[in-house]
Design a protein around this motif. Structure first.
Motif, PDB file in Angstrom:
ATOM      1  N   ASP A  85       0.942  -1.230   0.117  1.00 52.50           N
ATOM      2  CA  ASP A  85      -0.013   0.212   0.002  1.00 52.50           C
ATOM      3  C   ASP A  85       0.725   1.323   0.168  1.00 52.50           C
ATOM      4  O   ASP A  85       1.622   1.220   1.049  1.00 52.50           O
ATOM      5  CB  ASP A  85      -0.916  -0.192   1.344  1.00 52.50           C
ATOM      6  N   ASP A  86       0.866   2.131  -1.066  1.00 55.16           N
ATOM      7  CA  ASP A  86       1.537   3.036  -1.131  1.00 55.16           C
ATOM      8  C   ASP A  86       0.803   4.272  -1.788  1.00 55.16           C
ATOM      9  O   ASP A  86       0.431   4.332  -2.998  1.00 55.16           O
ATOM     10  CB  ASP A  86       2.973   2.913  -2.104  1.00 55.16           C
ATOM     11  N   PRO A  87       0.116   5.265  -1.143  1.00 58.37           N
ATOM     12  CA  PRO A  87      -0.645   6.200  -1.355  1.00 58.37           C
ATOM     13  C   PRO A  87       0.028   7.198  -2.421  1.00 58.37           C
ATOM     14  O   PRO A  87      -0.693   7.789  -3.068  1.00 58.37           O
ATOM     15  CB  PRO A  87      -1.022   7.009  -0.058  1.00 58.37           C
ATOM     16  N   GLU A  88       1.458   7.211  -2.367  1.00 59.79           N
ATOM     17  CA  GLU A  88       2.095   8.068  -3.380  1.00 59.79           C
ATOM     18  C   GLU A  88       2.307   7.535  -4.578  1.00 59.79           C
ATOM     19  O   GLU A  88       2.560   8.396  -5.862  1.00 59.79           O
ATOM     20  CB  GLU A  88       3.624   8.172  -2.873  1.00 59.79           C
ATOM     21  N   ARG A  89       1.747   6.040  -5.131  1.00 61.96           N
ATOM     22  CA  ARG A  89       2.062   5.428  -6.318  1.00 61.96           C
ATOM     23  C   ARG A  89       0.928   5.969  -7.250  1.00 61.96           C
ATOM     24  O   ARG A  89      -0.247   5.902  -6.651  1.00 61.96           O
ATOM     25  CB  ARG A  89       2.199   4.064  -6.066  1.00 61.96           C
ATOM     26  N   VAL A 108      -9.930   1.095  -2.148  1.00 59.51           N
ATOM     27  CA  VAL A 108      -9.210   2.342  -1.705  1.00 59.51           C
ATOM     28  C   VAL A 108      -8.496   2.864  -2.571  1.00 59.51           C
ATOM     29  O   VAL A 108      -8.434   4.096  -2.619  1.00 59.51           O
ATOM     30  CB  VAL A 108      -8.220   1.485  -0.473  1.00 59.51           C
ATOM     31  N   THR A 109      -7.969   2.259  -3.605  1.00 58.04           N
ATOM     32  CA  THR A 109      -7.086   2.918  -4.632  1.00 58.04           C
ATOM     33  C   THR A 109      -8.018   3.982  -5.581  1.00 58.04           C
ATOM     34  O   THR A 109      -7.591   5.118  -5.754  1.00 58.04           O
ATOM     35  CB  THR A 109      -6.379   1.737  -5.568  1.00 58.04           C
ATOM     36  N   LEU A 110      -9.191   3.206  -5.741  1.00 58.79           N
ATOM     37  CA  LEU A 110     -10.067   4.163  -6.613  1.00 58.79           C
ATOM     38  C   LEU A 110     -10.657   5.380  -5.879  1.00 58.79           C
ATOM     39  O   LEU A 110     -10.849   6.540  -6.379  1.00 58.79           O
ATOM     40  CB  LEU A 110     -11.267   3.386  -7.156  1.00 58.79           C
ATOM     41  N   ALA A 111     -10.922   5.218  -4.775  1.00 65.06           N
ATOM     42  CA  ALA A 111     -11.349   6.159  -3.691  1.00 65.06           C
ATOM     43  C   ALA A 111     -10.190   7.242  -3.615  1.00 65.06           C
ATOM     44  O   ALA A 111     -10.614   8.544  -3.707  1.00 65.06           O
ATOM     45  CB  ALA A 111     -11.709   5.690  -2.414  1.00 65.06           C
ATOM     46  N   ARG A 112      -8.988   6.881  -3.397  1.00 65.80           N
ATOM     47  CA  ARG A 112      -7.940   7.828  -3.178  1.00 65.80           C
ATOM     48  C   ARG A 112      -7.811   8.621  -4.492  1.00 65.80           C
ATOM     49  O   ARG A 112      -7.366   9.903  -4.529  1.00 65.80           O
ATOM     50  CB  ARG A 112      -6.580   7.013  -2.892  1.00 65.80           C
ATOM     51  N   ALA A 113      -7.932   7.986  -5.666  1.00 65.20           N
ATOM     52  CA  ALA A 113      -7.862   8.652  -7.083  1.00 65.20           C
ATOM     53  C   ALA A 113      -8.981   9.610  -7.204  1.00 65.20           C
ATOM     54  O   ALA A 113      -8.791  10.401  -8.387  1.00 65.20           O
ATOM     55  CB  ALA A 113      -7.947   7.518  -8.133  1.00 65.20           C
ATOM     56  N   GLY A 114      -9.912   9.502  -6.812  1.00 68.43           N
ATOM     57  CA  GLY A 114     -10.909  10.615  -6.827  1.00 68.43           C
ATOM     58  C   GLY A 114     -12.420   9.867  -7.299  1.00 68.43           C
ATOM     59  O   GLY A 114     -13.405  10.705  -7.685  1.00 68.43           O
ATOM     60  N   VAL A 118      -3.575  -0.458  -9.801  1.00 67.57           N
ATOM     61  CA  VAL A 118      -4.723  -1.300 -10.569  1.00 67.57           C
ATOM     62  C   VAL A 118      -4.261  -2.070 -11.600  1.00 67.57           C
ATOM     63  O   VAL A 118      -4.642  -3.283 -11.629  1.00 67.57           O
ATOM     64  CB  VAL A 118      -5.826  -0.266 -11.310  1.00 67.57           C
ATOM     65  N   ALA A 119      -3.200  -1.658 -12.316  1.00 72.50           N
ATOM     66  CA  ALA A 119      -2.616  -2.716 -13.521  1.00 72.50           C
ATOM     67  C   ALA A 119      -1.851  -3.902 -12.662  1.00 72.50           C
ATOM     68  O   ALA A 119      -2.090  -4.941 -13.173  1.00 72.50           O
ATOM     69  CB  ALA A 119      -1.626  -1.999 -14.168  1.00 72.50           C
ATOM     70  N   ASP A 120      -1.137  -3.685 -11.510  1.00 73.62           N
ATOM     71  CA  ASP A 120      -0.529  -4.750 -10.867  1.00 73.62           C
ATOM     72  C   ASP A 120      -1.653  -5.735 -10.432  1.00 73.62           C
ATOM     73  O   ASP A 120      -1.495  -6.983 -10.471  1.00 73.62           O
ATOM     74  CB  ASP A 120       0.371  -4.189  -9.707  1.00 73.62           C
ATOM     75  N   ILE A 121      -2.624  -5.215  -9.809  1.00 77.89           N
ATOM     76  CA  ILE A 121      -3.772  -6.026  -9.423  1.00 77.89           C
ATOM     77  C   ILE A 121      -4.195  -6.936 -10.476  1.00 77.89           C
ATOM     78  O   ILE A 121      -4.596  -8.020 -10.384  1.00 77.89           O
ATOM     79  CB  ILE A 121      -4.840  -5.456  -8.348  1.00 77.89           C
TER      80      ILE A 121
END
Lengths: 201, 201
Positions: free
Chosen positions: A71-75, A121-127, A81-84
């Motif tokens: 988990d890296d909020p800066e990435r 989490v990743t999508l929510a962080r992206a807006g 998403v591509a990795d997952i």
């Protein structure tokens, strides 16, 4: 001396037998699993509570090689998403026959929920708002499962025939032999998807 | 008086029996089809040449409601592709259990080739080269088949549990009951795909 050793019945062995039935016949029933393990159907219920629990054990197996990035909020979110998605497809492509069974049951296993949490989490962080997060996750699911089925497709998924027109023939002629063709198409699709996905900010 | 009437064996009845076996057990064998129709396996071969031919009959059935738009070179390519994909998904969503069987066999049926020809012509006209045309068609296939499986998913494809984090919970809370949820997610995915797809001109 005693009786010959037989492996003890376990949830693991039950899932294994169900998987083998799905792979040979496309589905499984509790009596079929019992017959395969040479036990009475009632014995299964000492180890699993229901057929649904077996389906979730199969889902865990299909997802067992999904690896989540740290988990890296800066990435950048597209990289996460591509990795997952790559790892999700690779893991499911081992068991294409399980896909319709798993999609017709509600997801209720730890591995799976952990992955969907990471995506949310990743999508929510992206807006992405909550509704688009659900839509985007559904899109990723549809694409990844379809692409996992494509890995199991024949080397030449379309047969040449008199009906194939010149445009389709030219396209088919570019297809490398598997697994490169499916891998190449997946990377193309992933890039298209990530280019098209945008948070509604 | 004579014997009671039994329907004559035909390719149609054979396909029907195979479909019913796939729907109840996930797969079909020639002996299984023969048993279901109460005929000897050898009798089947008077009507179909092979198991592969039955698979193609099932593909024709899955694609029977695909409608292709009138060929109009002036119409924007994204509209043409969107029409085809909507109709393709709708047609396949009637038979989700057929999907893994059909994807593991090379496409060799008239309905299917006609649709792929239309996609290839549309993409080539839009400026996609032959390699990207194959990749784009593969992407559409993966997405549509995954989305057709999603139509068969439960009303709530993810079960709530203690493990569901707040971001995923918020996303799940926005899911309308089926079929609206799956339809809504498909339209979102289609828009993402068409936004991301670009000819490499």
């Amino acid at each position: 001396m005693g009786r010959p050793r037989t492996p003890l019945l376990s949830a693991e062995r039950i899932a294994e037998a169900a998987l083998s039935l799905v792979q040979s016949t496309g589905g499984f029933t509790m009596p079929g699993v019992a017959q395969k393990l040479k036990v009475r159907p009632s014995s299964l219920y000492n180890h699993v509570s229901s057929r649904d629990e077996i389906v979730e054990l199969l889902r865990e197996r299909a997802m067992s090689e999904v690896e989540l990035p740290a988990d890296d909020p800066e990435r950048p979110w597209r990289e996460v998403v591509a990795d997952i998605m790559r790892s999700y497809r690779r893991s499911f492509a081992r068991y294409p026959q399980l896909i319709p069974l798993l999609t017709e049951h509600a997801v209720n296993s730890t591995h799976a929920i952990t992955m969907y949490n990471a995506l949310a989490v990743t999508l929510a962080r992206a807006g992405f708002d909550a509704a688009d997060t659900l839509r985007a996750i559904t899109l990723m699911d549809s694409f990844v499962l379809g692409a996992a089925l494509d890995v199991a497709a024949p080397d030449e998924p379309w047969q040449s025939s008199a009906q194939v027109g010149p445009e389709l023939a030219a396209a088919l002629a570019t297809g490398a032999p598997k697994p490169q063709r499916a891998d190449d198409a997946f990377e193309f699709g992933l890039a298209v998807l990530l280019r098209g996905l945008r948070p509604a900010l």
